[in-house]
Design an enzyme around this catalytic site. Structure first.
Site, PDB file in Angstrom:
ATOM      1  N   LEU A  91     -13.620  -8.246  31.054  1.00 33.53           N
ATOM      2  CA  LEU A  91     -12.374  -7.864  30.400  1.00 33.53           C
ATOM      3  C   LEU A  91     -12.547  -7.298  28.995  1.00 33.53           C
ATOM      4  CD1 LEU A  91     -10.158 -10.840  31.609  1.00 33.53           C
ATOM      5  CD2 LEU A  91     -10.593  -8.668  32.761  1.00 33.53           C
ATOM      6  N   CYS A  92     -13.790  -7.097  28.535  1.00 35.39           N
ATOM      7  CA  CYS A  92     -14.002  -6.425  27.251  1.00 35.39           C
ATOM      8  C   CYS A  92     -13.740  -4.934  27.419  1.00 35.39           C
ATOM      9  CB  CYS A  92     -15.439  -6.619  26.764  1.00 35.39           C
ATOM     10  SG  CYS A  92     -15.638  -7.991  25.629  1.00 35.39           S
ATOM     11  N   HIS A  93     -13.179  -4.344  26.394  1.00 32.55           N
ATOM     12  CA  HIS A  93     -12.899  -2.914  26.420  1.00 32.55           C
ATOM     13  C   HIS A  93     -14.168  -2.119  26.144  1.00 32.55           C
ATOM     14  CE1 HIS A  93      -8.949  -4.691  25.651  1.00 32.55           C
ATOM     15  NE2 HIS A  93      -8.481  -3.639  26.293  1.00 32.55           N
ATOM     16  N   ASP A 153     -38.572 -13.883  23.926  1.00 31.61           N
ATOM     17  CA  ASP A 153     -39.380 -13.309  25.000  1.00 31.61           C
ATOM     18  C   ASP A 153     -40.744 -12.855  24.499  1.00 31.61           C
ATOM     19  OD1 ASP A 153     -39.866 -12.197  27.669  1.00 31.61           O
ATOM     20  OD2 ASP A 153     -39.698 -10.256  26.663  1.00 31.61           O
ATOM     21  N   MET A 204     -17.338  -9.034  19.653  1.00 32.79           N
ATOM     22  CA  MET A 204     -18.238  -9.318  20.778  1.00 32.79           C
ATOM     23  C   MET A 204     -19.480  -8.435  20.718  1.00 32.79           C
ATOM     24  SD  MET A 204     -16.915 -11.888  22.019  1.00 32.79           S
ATOM     25  CE  MET A 204     -18.268 -12.091  23.145  1.00 32.79           C
ATOM     26  N   GLU A 205     -19.334  -7.210  20.246  1.00 39.35           N
ATOM     27  CA  GLU A 205     -20.488  -6.326  20.118  1.00 39.35           C
ATOM     28  C   GLU A 205     -21.495  -6.895  19.121  1.00 39.35           C
ATOM     29  OE1 GLU A 205     -17.540  -4.223  22.349  1.00 39.35           O
ATOM     30  OE2 GLU A 205     -17.358  -5.405  20.522  1.00 39.35           O
TER      31      GLU A 205
END
Length: 163
Positions: free
Chosen positions: A76-78, A129, A114-115
């Site tokens: 649901l993120c744009h 990693d 969110m980005e």
């Protein structure tokens, strides 16, 4: 006080928020993550002497790439057109850690928190990693939003925490 959920419609069905009516504006978000390492691992990282190569350069590029793909990862993120994304590092000997600061900017109708958060998390995962052959008990911690500006809710600045 009753709260309505932005990702639910009147029938309770999950939906993407319609931001089409919002006025576009400049949006900025900065997030952080901390990667705790053993002193010997940190020393190898600083010397670019780890088996997989230059850790911080890979983490920077990977974090920026992740910021550009958040809409594919978070439901649901744009989809956003970022005007800027960057990853910065602060390497500390005591305690041995790398502090990651991720920044995302856009001009649009919805925020870029969110980005920035996903960019910081991805950069941290890349550090893990690339160091895991030397150390398995690396800790990724304190992923949080530090700053956001733009939009209806205005500016947010997280309180400073000791490193």
């Amino acid at each position: 006080m009753e709260h309505s959920f932005s990702h639910l419609d009147a029938q309770g069905t999950v939906t993407m928020v319609d931001v089409g009516g919002k006025t576009p504006g400049r949006r900025v978000a900065i997030a952080e993550a901390i990667v705790e390492l053993a002193p010997a691992t940190l020393e190898l990282l600083q010397k670019a002497a780890l088996p997989k190569g230059d850790v911080l350069t890979c983490a920077k590029i990977g974090g920026i790439m992740a910021a550009k793909r958040v809409d594919e990862l978070i439901p649901l993120c744009h989809s956003l057109q970022l005007s800027f994304a960057d990853i910065r590092f602060e390497v500390r000997d005591r305690p041995p850690r790398v502090r990651i600061e991720a920044e995302a900017r856009s001009v649009g109708a919805t925020g870029v928190e969110m980005e920035a958060i996903v960019a910081a998390q991805t950069a941290a995962a890349i550090i893990y990693d690339m160091c895991k052959a030397i150390q398995r008990d690396i800790v990724i911690s304190r992923v949080r939003l530090l700053h956001k500006s733009g939009g209806k809710s205005g500016e947010f600045n997280a309180p400073e925490l000791p490193l």
